[in-house]
Write a protein that holds these residues in place. Structure first.
Motif, mmCIF file in Angstrom:
data_model
loop_
_atom_site.group_PDB
_atom_site.id
_atom_site.type_symbol
_atom_site.label_atom_id
_atom_site.label_comp_id
_atom_site.label_asym_id
_atom_site.label_seq_id
_atom_site.Cartn_x
_atom_site.Cartn_y
_atom_site.Cartn_z
ATOM 1 N N ALA A 10 0.824 -1.206 0.000
ATOM 2 C CA ALA A 10 0.000 0.000 0.000
ATOM 3 C C ALA A 10 0.858 1.257 0.000
ATOM 4 C CB ALA A 10 -0.941 -0.007 1.196
ATOM 5 N N ALA A 11 1.336 1.607 -1.173
ATOM 6 C CA ALA A 11 2.027 2.867 -1.436
ATOM 7 C C ALA A 11 1.405 3.412 -2.724
ATOM 8 C CB ALA A 11 3.534 2.640 -1.604
ATOM 9 N N PRO A 12 1.400 4.728 -2.904
ATOM 10 C CA PRO A 12 0.695 5.310 -4.053
ATOM 11 C C PRO A 12 0.974 4.671 -5.421
ATOM 12 C CG PRO A 12 1.285 7.043 -2.532
ATOM 13 C CD PRO A 12 1.924 5.777 -2.004
ATOM 14 N N PRO A 13 2.186 4.207 -5.742
ATOM 15 C CA PRO A 13 2.371 3.604 -7.070
ATOM 16 C C PRO A 13 1.533 2.358 -7.323
ATOM 17 C CG PRO A 13 4.489 4.255 -6.162
ATOM 18 C CD PRO A 13 3.474 4.408 -5.067
ATOM 19 N N VAL A 14 0.977 1.735 -6.285
ATOM 20 C CA VAL A 14 0.152 0.555 -6.499
ATOM 21 C C VAL A 14 -1.084 0.898 -7.342
ATOM 22 C CG1 VAL A 14 -1.389 0.578 -4.459
ATOM 23 C CG2 VAL A 14 -0.539 -1.603 -5.365
ATOM 24 N N PHE A 15 -1.488 2.155 -7.353
ATOM 25 C CA PHE A 15 -2.626 2.561 -8.180
ATOM 26 C C PHE A 15 -2.303 2.487 -9.673
ATOM 27 C CE2 PHE A 15 -3.790 4.771 -4.164
ATOM 28 C CZ PHE A 15 -5.020 4.158 -3.963
ATOM 29 N N GLU A 16 -1.046 2.336 -10.037
ATOM 30 C CA GLU A 16 -0.613 2.235 -11.437
ATOM 31 C C GLU A 16 -0.455 0.790 -11.889
ATOM 32 O OE1 GLU A 16 3.063 4.413 -11.120
ATOM 33 O OE2 GLU A 16 2.025 6.270 -10.628
ATOM 34 N N VAL A 17 -0.854 -0.164 -11.056
ATOM 35 C CA VAL A 17 -0.541 -1.567 -11.304
ATOM 36 C C VAL A 17 -1.159 -2.104 -12.600
ATOM 37 C CG1 VAL A 17 -2.392 -2.656 -9.943
ATOM 38 C CG2 VAL A 17 -0.134 -3.731 -10.113
ATOM 39 N N ALA A 18 -2.311 -1.621 -13.018
ATOM 40 C CA ALA A 18 -2.900 -2.115 -14.265
ATOM 41 C C ALA A 18 -1.994 -1.812 -15.453
ATOM 42 C CB ALA A 18 -4.293 -1.516 -14.482
ATOM 43 N N ASP A 19 -1.434 -0.617 -15.493
ATOM 44 C CA ASP A 19 -0.512 -0.273 -16.579
ATOM 45 C C ASP A 19 0.754 -1.128 -16.524
ATOM 46 O OD1 ASP A 19 -2.238 1.693 -17.549
ATOM 47 O OD2 ASP A 19 -1.284 3.285 -16.374
ATOM 48 N N VAL A 20 1.217 -1.409 -15.321
ATOM 49 C CA VAL A 20 2.424 -2.234 -15.154
ATOM 50 C C VAL A 20 2.144 -3.660 -15.623
ATOM 51 C CG1 VAL A 20 4.077 -3.129 -13.481
ATOM 52 C CG2 VAL A 20 3.255 -0.775 -13.282
ATOM 53 N N ILE A 21 0.976 -4.174 -15.284
ATOM 54 C CA ILE A 21 0.599 -5.522 -15.749
ATOM 55 C C ILE A 21 0.571 -5.553 -17.276
ATOM 56 C CG2 ILE A 21 -1.307 -7.174 -15.863
ATOM 57 C CD1 ILE A 21 -1.962 -6.272 -12.919
#
Length: 178
Positions: A10-21
């Motif tokens: 739970a750190a703000p970059p986790v909200f970008e995970v769809a793009d990373v996937i």
């Protein structure tokens, strides 16, 4: 296809995970997403879409004894973003969460693993953090922290998270050591 376990705290970059996937899939990875309990709470409304994107259930809890594994075996693991708490729990062997349990077991199974923290400059002043990073590196984990990796921001400061660095490091760790 090579299987990547992508774990997020739970750190703000986790909200970008769809793009990373999506980026990882473009590189040929079969991605399985695991989240710490807090990260799972943060992304609760996104979980159905993330499951469609990966083709696998998003996991944040241990399965019950006797239940089958729902993911293929990991070829490599990436923990990013990795919070202060998750890094320290992992290094200390405190496996009270699914993500940390798989990470701890991955060391023993010799699964190539990369971790990239997302911590601020105040947290890293705590003496346990450097000790934990050192412990994980000694155990064979590639920890992208410091020059050439993630460098802490000031509390409250937001900078782009170097996801590409993490994915590139994972690509270089796909062979298990003998």
């Amino acid at each position: 296809m090579t299987t990547l376990y992508l774990f997020g705290s739970a750190a703000p970059p986790v909200f970008e995970v769809a793009d990373v996937i999506a980026d990882a899939q473009q590189c040929g990875w079969d991605v399985c997403l695991g989240l710490t309990p807090s990260a799972a709470r943060w992304l609760k409304k996104d979980v159905p879409g993330l499951e469609r994107l990966t083709g696998h259930p998003v996991r944040s809890e241990y399965k019950l004894p006797g239940q089958p594994d729902v993911w293929p075996e990991a070829d490599v693991i990436l923990l990013a973003p990795a919070t202060f708490n998750t890094i320290n729990q992992w290094a200390l062997g405190i496996t009270s969460t699914f993500v940390v349990g798989v990470l701890a077991e991955g060391i023993g199974k010799r699964i190539p693993t990369v971790a990239m923290p997302c911590v601020n400059a105040a947290y890293v002043q705590h003496p346990q953090f450097d000790t934990s990073v050192g412990t994980l590196r000694t155990a064979g984990v590639t920890v992208l922290y410091g020059p050439g990796g993630f460098e802490p921001n000031q509390p409250g400061e937001r900078r782009p998270y170097p996801w590409r660095l993490a994915l590139d490091a994972v690509a270089g760790r796909t062979v298990r050591p003998a």
